[in-house]
Design a protein around this motif. Structure first.
Motif, PDB file in Angstrom:
ATOM      1  N   PHE A 202     -45.298  -5.974  -4.918  1.00 55.68           N
ATOM      2  CA  PHE A 202     -45.100  -6.628  -3.625  1.00 55.68           C
ATOM      3  C   PHE A 202     -44.733  -5.549  -2.613  1.00 55.68           C
ATOM      4  O   PHE A 202     -44.330  -4.449  -2.979  1.00 55.68           O
ATOM      5  CB  PHE A 202     -43.976  -7.659  -3.721  1.00 55.68           C
ATOM      6  N   ARG A 203     -44.845  -5.869  -1.345  1.00 54.33           N
ATOM      7  CA  ARG A 203     -44.430  -4.926  -0.315  1.00 54.33           C
ATOM      8  C   ARG A 203     -43.735  -5.660   0.802  1.00 54.33           C
ATOM      9  O   ARG A 203     -43.953  -6.856   1.033  1.00 54.33           O
ATOM     10  CB  ARG A 203     -45.627  -4.130   0.207  1.00 54.33           C
TER      11      ARG A 203
ATOM     12  N   ALA B  57     -44.963   0.335   4.107  1.00 54.73           N
ATOM     13  CA  ALA B  57     -43.977  -0.655   3.680  1.00 54.73           C
ATOM     14  C   ALA B  57     -43.173  -0.087   2.516  1.00 54.73           C
ATOM     15  O   ALA B  57     -43.513   0.963   1.962  1.00 54.73           O
ATOM     16  CB  ALA B  57     -44.656  -1.953   3.233  1.00 54.73           C
ATOM     17  N   SER B  58     -42.120  -0.809   2.153  1.00 50.19           N
ATOM     18  CA  SER B  58     -41.441  -0.555   0.878  1.00 50.19           C
ATOM     19  C   SER B  58     -42.158  -1.370  -0.180  1.00 50.19           C
ATOM     20  O   SER B  58     -42.410  -2.564   0.010  1.00 50.19           O
ATOM     21  CB  SER B  58     -39.977  -0.964   0.967  1.00 50.19           C
ATOM     22  N   TYR B  59     -42.467  -0.724  -1.292  1.00 50.19           N
ATOM     23  CA  TYR B  59     -43.215  -1.373  -2.369  1.00 50.19           C
ATOM     24  C   TYR B  59     -42.288  -1.617  -3.558  1.00 50.19           C
ATOM     25  O   TYR B  59     -41.504  -0.738  -3.933  1.00 50.19           O
ATOM     26  CB  TYR B  59     -44.397  -0.497  -2.792  1.00 50.19           C
TER      27      TYR B  59
ATOM     28  N   GLY C 159     -37.964  -3.863  -9.487  1.00 55.53           N
ATOM     29  CA  GLY C 159     -37.685  -2.454  -9.404  1.00 55.53           C
ATOM     30  C   GLY C 159     -36.883  -2.134  -8.154  1.00 55.53           C
ATOM     31  O   GLY C 159     -36.603  -3.017  -7.324  1.00 55.53           O
ATOM     32  N   GLN C 160     -36.538  -0.867  -8.001  1.00 54.42           N
ATOM     33  CA  GLN C 160     -35.632  -0.468  -6.920  1.00 54.42           C
ATOM     34  C   GLN C 160     -36.342  -0.286  -5.583  1.00 54.42           C
ATOM     35  O   GLN C 160     -35.690  -0.157  -4.551  1.00 54.42           O
ATOM     36  CB  GLN C 160     -34.915   0.856  -7.299  1.00 54.42           C
ATOM     37  N   GLY C 161     -37.658  -0.288  -5.600  1.00 57.00           N
ATOM     38  CA  GLY C 161     -38.405  -0.107  -4.362  1.00 57.00           C
ATOM     39  C   GLY C 161     -38.715   1.349  -4.078  1.00 57.00           C
ATOM     40  O   GLY C 161     -37.952   2.245  -4.460  1.00 57.00           O
TER      41      GLY C 161
END
Length: 126
Positions: free
Chosen positions: A37-38, A91-93, A117-119
């Motif tokens: 996801f993002r 983006a942050s994934y 996960g932590q991104g």
């Protein structure tokens, strides 16, 4: 307890490529699916891609044909290969794991994922 550790990401020019990894540990023998996801600043977290235990894959329309999700390391690591990146991919994934199988719409629903996960940040310059 399942743990997901992400690596990869960074800054790239438009048209370039990046590779994200998501390594899982603490998994049981129960089937699971993994998604990416993002989330951009001030935006909701949206579906990018998912892969099931049987290696069925699903993609959002915005990344289909450019991103590829796959498994490595006997399925313990899920890879998101991102090619032909665009500025709007910035983006942050986050990778996430869902207990059980998912199909179609279920794979796209972030509420069904149990572990995250932590991104990692992906930035694409124009």
């Amino acid at each position: 307890q399942v743990q997901l550790v992400q690596s990869g990401g960074g800054l790239v020019q438009a048209g370039g490529s990046l590779r994200l990894s998501c390594e899982g540990s603490g998994r049981s023998d129960r089937p699971y699916s993994v998604g990416w996801f993002r989330q951009g600043p001030g935006e909701t977290r949206t579906f990018v891609a998912a892969i099931t235990r049987n290696a069925n894959t699903y993609y959002s329309d915005s990344v289909k044909g450019r991103f590829t999700i796959s498994k490595e390391n006997f399925g313990n690591t899920v890879i998101l290969q991102m090619d032909n990146l665009k500025p709007e991919d910035t983006a942050s994934y986050y990778c996430a794991q869902m207990v059980g199988y998912c199909t179609g719409p279920g794979c796209r629903d972030r509420r069904l994922y149990n572990y995250w996960g932590q991104g990692t940040q992906v930035s694409v310059s124009s």
